[in-house]
Every structure is written in C-alpha cells, then in structure tokens.
Design a protein around this motif. Structure first.
Motif, PDB file in Angstrom:
ATOM      1  N   THR A  81      -1.619  -5.805  -6.580  1.00 30.59           N
ATOM      2  CA  THR A  81      -0.150  -5.851  -6.596  1.00 30.59           C
ATOM      3  C   THR A  81       0.418  -4.629  -7.305  1.00 30.59           C
ATOM      4  O   THR A  81       1.402  -4.036  -6.857  1.00 30.59           O
ATOM      5  CB  THR A  81       0.340  -7.139  -7.289  1.00 30.59           C
ATOM      6  OG1 THR A  81      -0.361  -8.255  -6.734  1.00 30.59           O
ATOM      7  CG2 THR A  81       1.822  -7.348  -7.093  1.00 30.59           C
ATOM      8  N   GLU A  82      -0.208  -4.247  -8.436  1.00 31.31           N
ATOM      9  CA  GLU A  82       0.274  -3.065  -9.182  1.00 31.31           C
ATOM     10  C   GLU A  82       0.198  -1.809  -8.314  1.00 31.31           C
ATOM     11  O   GLU A  82       1.086  -0.961  -8.335  1.00 31.31           O
ATOM     12  CB  GLU A  82      -0.567  -2.858 -10.456  1.00 31.31           C
ATOM     13  CG  GLU A  82      -0.435  -3.963 -11.491  1.00 31.31           C
ATOM     14  CD  GLU A  82       0.961  -4.103 -12.079  1.00 31.31           C
ATOM     15  OE1 GLU A  82       1.631  -3.072 -12.287  1.00 31.31           O
ATOM     16  OE2 GLU A  82       1.396  -5.247 -12.315  1.00 31.31           O
ATOM     17  N   ARG A  83      -0.877  -1.674  -7.505  1.00 25.94           N
ATOM     18  CA  ARG A  83      -1.001  -0.507  -6.620  1.00 25.94           C
ATOM     19  C   ARG A  83       0.079  -0.541  -5.536  1.00 25.94           C
ATOM     20  O   ARG A  83       0.643   0.476  -5.172  1.00 25.94           O
ATOM     21  CB  ARG A  83      -2.389  -0.477  -5.940  1.00 25.94           C
ATOM     22  CG  ARG A  83      -3.557  -0.307  -6.910  1.00 25.94           C
ATOM     23  CD  ARG A  83      -3.377   0.918  -7.813  1.00 25.94           C
ATOM     24  NE  ARG A  83      -4.528   1.165  -8.654  1.00 25.94           N
ATOM     25  CZ  ARG A  83      -4.734   0.626  -9.850  1.00 25.94           C
ATOM     26  NH1 ARG A  83      -3.857  -0.203 -10.354  1.00 25.94           N
ATOM     27  NH2 ARG A  83      -5.806   0.938 -10.562  1.00 25.94           N
ATOM     28  N   ILE A  84       0.368  -1.740  -5.033  1.00 25.35           N
ATOM     29  CA  ILE A  84       1.417  -1.870  -4.008  1.00 25.35           C
ATOM     30  C   ILE A  84       2.763  -1.405  -4.590  1.00 25.35           C
ATOM     31  O   ILE A  84       3.505  -0.655  -3.958  1.00 25.35           O
ATOM     32  CB  ILE A  84       1.493  -3.332  -3.487  1.00 25.35           C
ATOM     33  CG1 ILE A  84       0.255  -3.646  -2.629  1.00 25.35           C
ATOM     34  CG2 ILE A  84       2.776  -3.576  -2.701  1.00 25.35           C
ATOM     35  CD1 ILE A  84       0.122  -5.107  -2.206  1.00 25.35           C
ATOM     36  N   LEU A  85       3.055  -1.823  -5.819  1.00 27.86           N
ATOM     37  CA  LEU A  85       4.321  -1.431  -6.458  1.00 27.86           C
ATOM     38  C   LEU A  85       4.379   0.085  -6.632  1.00 27.86           C
ATOM     39  O   LEU A  85       5.430   0.708  -6.486  1.00 27.86           O
ATOM     40  CB  LEU A  85       4.476  -2.108  -7.832  1.00 27.86           C
ATOM     41  CG  LEU A  85       4.483  -3.641  -7.855  1.00 27.86           C
ATOM     42  CD1 LEU A  85       4.809  -4.153  -9.241  1.00 27.86           C
ATOM     43  CD2 LEU A  85       5.486  -4.196  -6.860  1.00 27.86           C
TER      44      LEU A  85
END
Length: 709
Positions: free
Chosen positions: A25-29
């Motif tokens: 999720t952090e990479r997506i953000l």
C-alpha cells in the motif's frame, strides 16, 4: 471523472500477517504521487499504520482507508496521451487473526480485492481465512505473489498452493525472470514481452526487452495456458483459438479476463517485490484493467422495511440515497467518525439521513475523504464512493443510512463471538467513570469486543478475539484514554450445552392477599436438532389453556434464562423448548407470572437435561525447522492437542493440531523457547467441544468458588 463510475475502484489489500500488505500500500501511495517519501513498516514510518502500537509492533491493527489516483494505461513508467485518471479507494487490512473483523467489514463494502501471498510461505492459515471471507461476500480478486526477492521464493509453488489449498482458479498473467537475489523482471504473457526493472532507481522505471532465450519455452507454455483459460471462458475467443491462437488481440484478452474476474471464474496472478519497488505499477494497472467498478456489479439488494419486500439500488446519483456504515472510530480532533460506503444517490455535507435501525434522522454535519488518520473535507459524496462522516448522534457498525422517503435495509455485517476475557478494574476511584466511558467508545469501534459485568462477583470482564487483541485494547485504555487499570488472569469464554431432552411442569404461585401471581406451564427442554444457535421455541398450546397473549412472555423468560447455564452460570448457546400444556387463573395470571415460571422452570429442567461444559478449540499451525518437530508435537500433546497432520515444505515442517484455548495461554513465548526462536505459530478459533469430565468438575468448582457466598 467523478461522475464516471467506470473509472472508480474500491479495493482492499488482504493477506496473512507479514505477507507485505502495508508495504505494498505504501508503494502504491508513492507511485500515485500521494506521498513523496516511501514509508517503511520496519522503521515505524508507514502512513497507513498510524497508531502508536502499529508503528512499535510493525503490524496493522485497524484497517485504514485512503483515496488516490492512477494514470492508466502507462508506458515505460510515464503516462501516454490516451491515459485516464482512475480513482482508487484502498483499504489496507490487518493480517493477524485477532483482528479478522477488520477484514470482514472491509470486504463487505469493497468491489474487489488484491490477495497478497508470500513467495516463500505460499498459502498460510490466515490467507485461507481471508479468502473464505472474500468468497462469502463474492468479492472478485487478483493475486500478487510478493517477496520474490527472498531466499526460497518459488512463484510456481505459490500458484499451485492457491489452486490446491484455496480451491481457486489462479491464472498467471506474468512469470518471473529469476528469483531470490536474481529476481530482476517479469515476462508479460499478454503482450509476450519481458520487463526488466532498472536497479539504479530501485525499480521506479523499467525497460521492455525481448524474452531471454532460456525462458522462451516456459514463456510459450504459460502463454498457451493463459490463452486456453481465456478462450475456454469466452466462446468467440474459443473459435479464434481453434482457427489461429495468435489472432487473439491484447484488447480481447484483457476484456475476457476482466469478465472472468468479475464473475469469479478465475483470479489473475502477478508477482513482484513491493519492498524493492518491483511490480507495483503492473499491479495498479491490473487493478484498473480487471477489478470491477461499481457499475460492473449487480445492483445492491436490501429489504424495504415498509413492506418487507426485496428491493434494489443501482450505483447512480439519480437513485435515492443508500449507504452502509461499516466502521466507527474516534478521532481526538474531530470526534466520532462513521466510515460509509455509498451504494446509490448523493449526499451533501450538512444534510440529514435516516437511520433504519433507530428509526431516527441523523444530521451529517461534515463529510471527509480519508487518508489514513487524516481527513480532507469534501462538500458531497456520490454513488459508489467511500467516505467518513461527522456530527451524528447514534450510528453503529452495520447501520443502513438512507433517504427518509425511500427506505431500504442492506445486509449487515456478521461478527464472530469473543473467546477470551480479562477481568479489569480501575486503579483509583477517580478512574471509574473514565473507564466506563473509554470502554463504551472502544466497544462502539470494535464489534468483536464485549464487556460484561459478572453479577455474582461484580467484576467487569473484557472479552475479545485473542491475547494480542485484549493486550492492545488495554494499552489503548492507558495511552489514549489515560485510564490506569488492574487486569486479572486471562479467562476462557466457556459455554454450556443441553445434551438430552426432559419434560418438566412448573407452577408459579404467590398469594399475598389481594391479587396474587399464578402461572402453570408444561414443556420439553432439550438440544436443538439443527446447527443453529439461540433458542428454538415451539408453541403447541391448543384450546387456549394458556391465553395467546402470555406466550411471548414465556418465550422471553426462556431466552433470558439461557444467559446462565445450570453448571457454572456460563451461557447456554443453543436450546429447544416445546411448550405443550399449562393453565392460568382468570385474575392472578399475567405476563410477568408466565415469564418468571419459564425462568424458574428452565433452572430446574436444565439440571436434569445432562448439561455439559464446552470450551473453545483453536486450530494451531506451527511452522518449525525439522529438528524441532518432536519437541513441538510433544508440547502440543501435553496441552491436550489433537494432532491433525504434519506436512513437509522446503526445509520446514508444518504441524497442525486442534488445541483447547485454555491450554494455550503464553504458547507463543513457550514455542520460541523450545525452538530457539525459529518456529512460528498461527492460532485460529475453530469450534466448541465438550470439556473432559475430570477437568470440567474442577472448572465448575472454581467458578462456583469465585462467586460470593
């Protein structure tokens, strides 16, 4: 764009603990431009893990929602002229079994999900739980095999496990180029091209290159399987496949895969390493390509409370407003927030909604778009979206909020029963009111948390899903609510069961001068024949020997009495009562008399119906190196464990057993000791079972001894 729902995706990221959900999720953000620095879970810097306990422990405790935008399709990592901005609402869910309620309520309102699997561990116990939860709510999903850079990573083994253990139909859209330290790219089976990530910028950009020679055969084999899967799903493509497989275009493949995903025929599989930034862009593209928008799913169904008929709502702003509140949380700055999924219509900030549970109107003063624990105020919310609202008086998890003139009750959310409890008390008299207020707020946020007061001892019992769950709740009481408490030893949530049927006659009679009390009932009390819980009440009264208006009071009396079992006052979970005879007095009989007769009759009859004490059994799965297998199985046997099997898996043994919860307190610490910290265990609630006679006697004696004389 906000009007075009075909560019909206409501997705969740779900997996076993430590599969890499929050990192992904952090990479997506980061890639979508919502954050400018990558937050790392192991450094306590993840945006989505905002609670102090989450940052300290490196685990997700509460599901966090955020909204971001992705330009798709992408080329060479940069948008092309024909790109569209897709709006993606993401919910990052916990992986630990104690917080499974967060996954349950998120899946209830999402349109699609990304199921993450570790390339080394494959399908783990909690992966199976979340997959079943997604099946229950018919949520289309795509699979992402993460951690391809880890030692022991095996993409094809993970795909096989998804098929065998989950009974799913995984269809790889990519195969990896290399694995472990040599993992450097993937072969895209749809375009038949290889993608190699650039190491200089940590996989931020990539190059499209010809397929390496040593992978040509594997690539052809897996592309053939993909084309076959897609063709067998779509008749038009099947004809093309027989004539000339190479004539099937990329667009036709994507359209057919999308249809197959939406009707749950198969789940596409991608791979990468979120921590090393590899494969996240392709995952985002797949979310836009294959997961449904609100328009792709059937209209939501519900019950019209005015006539009890089934009715539907389409995801359209012109339809009457309907939304489901799926989470309540308390924010120190804005107060209570209700997260809701809007299924139809639109809502302006400052307007009123109708709560179908309470039958009252609620004013929604402000609407927020969430980004983890931060809120961005918005003026209105439209069909298909997820947002949070503020200003309400009484909204609970599972409430349907609608337009007052067009009511509908949507399917609510089911929550598991707690299995473990701690007795708690405030350290000082000054904290008594603070504790009561804090616990009320926490119970409102978390439907799997229950608070009971033991009538006999006066103790407050806090019940939850596991030791970690209650540990974090007690920590939150201290940190967020500044309440210092003393806690007792963990208590198992025992239950009692009626095992045989008995007939009983109960006459309740009180004469005190003037009008008295009289009720006479004859009934049969026994176990339920179906698998359902609660009271099954059968009324066989004929000829008016008991007037019809007193029957509900008798049923109410039995239902209320089930809270205290005959052995040690633990609740009776299921029971059948057949009321077949009785009598009444013209003057002295009333509803209360019959209710009291049922309560007293239950106490007497239940003692004779061979009651049994039931205990929660946990499904335990231990992953241990070979040399500790004997020690692990010996320890589980000592804890009254029933061995279910041992499975060998690449250098480790997976030991499965059913073990009573009462024997598992502190188990994870003991396991670390006997395996020098090299084994890991997963404990999941399985079922209730009879306690062996010798142990039952001592538990009953202890429970009776705890009650004041």
């Amino acid at each position: 764009m906000s009007k075009d729902l075909s560019y909206l995706r409501n997705i969740g990221i779900m997996a076993h603990i430590d599969a890499g959900k929050t990192t992904t999720t952090e990479r997506i953000l980061y890639y979508t431009g919502l954050t400018h620095k990558i937050g790392e879970v192991h450094e306590g810097g993840a945006v989505m893990d905002w609670m102090e306990q989450e940052q300290e422990r490196g685990i997700t405790i509460t599901s966090a929602a955020t909204t971001t935008f992705w330009q798709y399709p992408t080329s060479q990592g940069s948008p092309t002229d024909a790109t569209k901005a897709y709006k993606v609402n993401i919910i990052d869910t916990p992986g630990h079994v104690d917080f499974t309620v967060e996954v349950e309520r998120s899946l209830r309102v999402l349109d699609g999900a990304v199921a993450l699997f570790c390339a080394v561990s494959g399908v783990e116990p909690q992966s199976e739980t979340v997959w079943r939860q997604a099946d229950k709510y018919r949520v289309p999903r795509i699979c992402f095999i993460n951690k391809m850079d880890r030692a022991g990573a095996d993409f094809f083994h993970a795909v096989t496990e998804i098929r065998e253990k989950l009974g799913a139909n995984p269809v790889p859209l990519q195969i990896p180029i290399g694995s472990e330290d040599n993992f450097k790219g993937v072969i895209d089976l749809i375009t038949n091209q290889a993608i190699i990530w650039n190491e200089e910028d940590l996989g931020m950009t990539y190059q499209v290159v010809p397929i390496p020679e040593d992978l040509q055969a594997a690539s052809e084999e897996w592309r053939q399987k993909l084309v076959e899967s897609v063709a067998s799903y779509d008749d038009a493509l099947l004809e093309k496949f027989f004539e000339d497989p190479s004539s099937i275009t990329k667009e036709e493949m994507i359209a057919a895969i999308r249809k197959a995903v939406i009707d749950l025929s198969f789940s596409p599989v991608l791979c990468g390493s979120a921590f090393k930034n590899k494969g996240v862009q392709a995952l985002l593209d797949a979310v836009c390509s294959y997961l449904p928008s609100p328009l792709d799913l059937p209209p939501v169904r519900g019950i019209d409370p005015t006539n009890d008929q089934e009715t539907t709502r389409k995801p359209d702003n012109q339809e009457p407003f309907a939304a489901l509140a799926f989470k309540i949380t308390t924010d120190p700055f804005v107060g209570r927030l209700a997260f809701m999924r809007v299924y139809s219509g639109s809502l302006d900030a400052g307007s009123y909604v109708y709560n179908n549970r309470t039958g009252k109107k609620e004013r929604i003063s402000r609407l927020m778009q969430m980004h983890s624990n931060k809120q961005n105020p918005i003026g209105m919310v439209e069909a298909g979206d997820i947002c949070a609202c503020v200003g309400f008086k009484d909204i609970k998890t599972g409430d349907t909020l609608t337009d007052e003139k067009h009511k509908i009750i949507l399917e609510s959310i089911s929550f598991p029963e707690p299995v473990i409890g701690y007795s708690i008390e405030p350290k000082t008299q000054a904290d008594v009111d603070k504790l009561s207020m804090a616990v009320t707020k926490l119970v409102e946020e978390d439907p799997t948390l229950k608070v009971e007061t033991n009538e006999e001892t006066g103790q407050t019992i806090l019940k939850g899903m596991g030791e970690l769950h209650l540990e974090i709740i007690i920590e939150r009481l201290k940190r967020e609510f500044k309440v210092e408490i003393n806690q007792g030893a963990p208590q198992v949530a025992y239950k009692e069961a009626i095992t045989t049927s008995v007939e009983h006659k109960e006459v309740y009679k009180k004469q005190t001068g003037g009008r008295g009390k009289f009720a006479d009932i004859s009934f049969e009390l026994g176990p339920r024949e179906d698998e359902k819980l609660g009271l099954e009440f059968v009324n066989e009264i004929v000829g008016g020997v008991i007037p019809r208006e007193f029957i509900p009071a008798i049923q109410k009396g039995f239902a209320a009495a089930m809270v205290n079992g005959p052995l040690a006052s633990y609740p009776v979970e299921a029971m059948k009562v057949r009321l077949f005879h009785g009598s009444f007095h013209e003057v002295d009989s009333d509803s209360l008399s019959f209710e009291l007769a049922a309560r007293i009759g239950y106490k007497e009859a239940a003692k004779k119906a061979h009651p049994a004490l039931m205990e929660p059994i946990m499904a335990v799965e231990v992953t241990t190196p070979d040399e500790f297998t004997g020690a692990v199985t010996g320890d589980l046997n000592r804890r009254r464990g029933l061995m279910k099997g041992i499975e060998a898996k690449r250098g480790v043994q997976i030991v499965k057993a059913d073990v009573p919860l009462a024997a598992l307190f502190g188990y994870v610490t003991d396991l670390r000791t006997i395996t020098s910290g090299r084994a890991a265990a997963t404990l999941t609630f399985s079922h209730y079972e009879k306690v062996p006679k010798n142990l039952a006697e001592s538990i009953i004696e202890k429970a009776k001894g705890a009650a004041p004389k």
